[in-house]
Design a protein around this motif. Structure first.
Motif, PDB file in Angstrom:
ATOM      1  N   ASP A  26      13.171  15.537   2.170  1.00 17.70           N
ATOM      2  CA  ASP A  26      12.430  14.614   3.155  1.00 17.70           C
ATOM      3  C   ASP A  26      11.885  13.571   2.114  1.00 17.70           C
ATOM      4  N   LEU A  27      11.057  13.695   0.986  1.00 20.25           N
ATOM      5  CA  LEU A  27      10.769  12.712   0.071  1.00 20.25           C
ATOM      6  C   LEU A  27      11.612  11.795  -0.305  1.00 20.25           C
ATOM      7  N   HIS A  28      12.795  12.131  -0.857  1.00 17.43           N
ATOM      8  CA  HIS A  28      14.143  11.379  -0.961  1.00 17.43           C
ATOM      9  C   HIS A  28      14.419  10.575  -0.095  1.00 17.43           C
ATOM     10  N   LYS A  29      14.402  10.935   1.170  1.00 21.03           N
ATOM     11  CA  LYS A  29      14.746  10.087   2.550  1.00 21.03           C
ATOM     12  C   LYS A  29      13.383   8.917   2.658  1.00 21.03           C
ATOM     13  N   ARG A  30      12.322   9.282   2.318  1.00 18.34           N
ATOM     14  CA  ARG A  30      11.468   8.444   2.620  1.00 18.34           C
ATOM     15  C   ARG A  30      11.261   7.281   1.585  1.00 18.34           C
ATOM     16  N   ILE A  31      11.680   7.741   0.151  1.00 18.30           N
ATOM     17  CA  ILE A  31      11.601   6.684  -0.839  1.00 18.30           C
ATOM     18  C   ILE A  31      12.930   5.857  -0.677  1.00 18.30           C
ATOM     19  N   TRP A  69      11.683   3.858  10.938  1.00 20.97           N
ATOM     20  CA  TRP A  69      11.409   5.370  10.611  1.00 20.97           C
ATOM     21  C   TRP A  69       9.902   5.833  10.662  1.00 20.97           C
ATOM     22  N   LEU A  70       9.411   5.987  11.586  1.00 16.72           N
ATOM     23  CA  LEU A  70       7.776   6.118  11.626  1.00 16.72           C
ATOM     24  C   LEU A  70       7.298   7.074  10.710  1.00 16.72           C
ATOM     25  N   ALA A  71       8.347   8.423  10.742  1.00 19.41           N
ATOM     26  CA  ALA A  71       7.937   9.582  10.088  1.00 19.41           C
ATOM     27  C   ALA A  71       8.071   9.327   8.602  1.00 19.41           C
ATOM     28  N   GLY A  72       8.775   8.311   8.145  1.00 14.99           N
ATOM     29  CA  GLY A  72       8.968   7.862   6.780  1.00 14.99           C
ATOM     30  C   GLY A  72       7.633   7.203   6.266  1.00 14.99           C
ATOM     31  N   ILE A  73       6.927   6.834   6.895  1.00 18.21           N
ATOM     32  CA  ILE A  73       5.570   5.835   6.433  1.00 18.21           C
ATOM     33  C   ILE A  73       4.377   6.808   5.847  1.00 18.21           C
ATOM     34  N   PHE A  74       3.836   6.665   5.033  1.00 18.39           N
ATOM     35  CA  PHE A  74       2.931   7.261   4.532  1.00 18.39           C
ATOM     36  C   PHE A  74       1.732   7.485   5.440  1.00 18.39           C
ATOM     37  N   GLN A 108       0.936  -1.181   0.091  1.00 13.94           N
ATOM     38  CA  GLN A 108       0.128  -0.106  -0.045  1.00 13.94           C
ATOM     39  C   GLN A 108       0.831   1.319  -0.123  1.00 13.94           C
ATOM     40  N   GLU A 109       1.918   1.365   0.708  1.00 12.97           N
ATOM     41  CA  GLU A 109       2.819   2.314   0.734  1.00 12.97           C
ATOM     42  C   GLU A 109       3.284   2.568  -0.557  1.00 12.97           C
ATOM     43  N   TYR A 154       2.174  13.300  17.461  1.00  8.58           N
ATOM     44  CA  TYR A 154       1.538  13.789  16.398  1.00  8.58           C
ATOM     45  C   TYR A 154       2.527  13.818  15.261  1.00  8.58           C
ATOM     46  N   ARG A 155       1.953  13.712  14.068  1.00 11.13           N
ATOM     47  CA  ARG A 155       2.727  13.917  12.842  1.00 11.13           C
ATOM     48  C   ARG A 155       3.471  15.108  12.390  1.00 11.13           C
TER      49      ARG A 155
END
Length: 382
Positions: free
Chosen positions: A204-209, A227-232, A138-139, A332-333
């Motif tokens: 930040d988007l690059h880090k998430r990918i 990394w919880l923040a990196g999850i959509f 899903q991510e 919080y996000r």
């Protein structure tokens, strides 16, 4: 209610009852109305944060927010032409075209399930995929949709600036957002909550990918720490952790909840994932300080708005009852600390309450507005 508990108490009738830690704010002495008025007149003209239970850092945070708003307003009325070494001007069109070219050249390629670790998306005898693999699939869909939106809209902006297509209202809005270093509304509709400026948001988007691609290529079993923040959609991820535990021990998922352990070792020293649950990093503590030696919350350090929080072990437990002396710290996000209910029934910002040990009354931290954030104010995550 926590604020009212400090004032609506029989102790208010006692002379000298302190309403703040410093003792500056106290209940007025018994006597006439004139004496009470005189006591009020002796109070500071400008209310200090302590009267509301906040730390002195709250006043700094307020002033920073005010200054940022003023600077943003001033920047919005500045001319859009920037001198370049006396040889001409860098026009708004050139600024936008440079950004478009730079972003498109570095934009990550789409994520493909076929590139994943073998057997990652296999199903069991009951036709069920592993919960963590379901979340990963899903991510991938969500991030690929976001990447496709960015790629197509930037391509259209490039053509519109060059005069090859009509500059529509949507493209003009994206054009203006790029100049203002703001994430375009066309992207935020497909993206995760964020308050970052555009330049930081792209990083930040690059880090998430990159984090998601590592998960795809190595699998959750080799992912020591998430990394919880990196999850959509982190709520779905946390539900998958509970579901994995429920299937492993054949217990009802609605009887499970998380217990939390703040680790004393850094992420770099984690050699393997836990037997149950997950290790989570990338959280930031605002409004307080984590005393690593004592393993409890402590008062915020002067001038430190937020600090990196240690790795936390999220461990599912059946019929778990939190310690009444722990502080239920909201996670919080974004620093905005506000959101709306999505179609899934989850908040778009609040994730869960993380129980943290405390040596003082937990209401102390409630009054101080202590919270954990997955994104620090104005910066990148872990």
């Amino acid at each position: 209610l926590t604020v009212l508990d400090r004032y609506c108490t029989p102790q208010m009738l006692a002379y000298g009852y302190a309403l703040s830690d410093s003792g500056v704010y106290r209940a007025p002495p018994p006597g006439s109305l004139q004496a009470a008025r005189a006591a009020v007149d002796r109070l500071p003209i400008t209310e200090q944060p302590e009267v509301f239970g906040l730390s002195p850092n709250a006043d700094i945070a307020f002033q920073l927010a005010e200054a940022s708003a003023i600077i943003a307003n001033l920047a919005s009325i500045q001319p859009r032409e920037t001198p370049v070494g006396g040889a001409g001007v860098l026009t708004p069109d050139r600024i936008v075209l440079n950004f478009v070219q730079r972003t498109l050249d570095s934009l990550p390629r789409p994520l493909v399930q076929a590139d994943g670790k073998a057997s990652l998306f296999d199903v069991d005898d009951s036709g069920r995929m592993h919960p963590m693999s379901t979340v990963l699939s899903q991510e991938i869909v969500r991030f690929n949709r976001l990447l496709a939106t960015i790629r197509s809209t930037l391509g259209d902006v490039d053509l519109a600036v060059k005069g090859l297509v009509v500059m529509s209202m949507q493209l003009e809005a994206i054009y203006s957002s790029i100049l203002a270093d703001q994430v375009p509304a066309a992207w935020t509709k497909e993206a995760y909550p964020s308050m970052m400026p555009l330049s930081v948001w792209i990083q930040d988007l690059h880090k998430r990918i990159t984090a998601l691609r590592h998960w795809l290529e190595h699998g959750a079993a080799e992912h020591n720490c998430f990394w919880l923040a990196g999850i959509f959609f982190p709520q779905g991820f946390l539900t998958a952790v509970l579901q994995t535990f429920a299937r492993k021990y054949n217990v009802p998922i609605d009887s499970l909840s998380f217990s939390f352990e703040v680790l004393r070792v850094p992420k770099s020293e984690l050699k393997s994932p836990p037997a149950d649950g997950v290790f989570i990093d990338g959280l930031f503590l605002e409004g307080a300080h984590w005393d690593a030696e004592a393993g409890v919350l402590a008062a915020a350090r002067p001038g430190v708005m937020f600090s990196e929080f240690p790795v936390v072990h999220f461990l599912p437990r059946q019929h778990h009852t939190p310690d009444a002396h722990d502080y239920a710290c909201p996670v919080y996000r974004t620093p905005a600390r506000r959101g709306v209910l999505s179609t899934t029934g989850h908040s778009t910002n609040f994730l869960l309450a993380l129980q943290l040990p405390s040596k003082v009354d937990p209401n102390t931290w409630t009054l101080s507005g202590v919270a954990l954030l997955t994104q620090p104010p104005g910066g990148l995550g872990s």
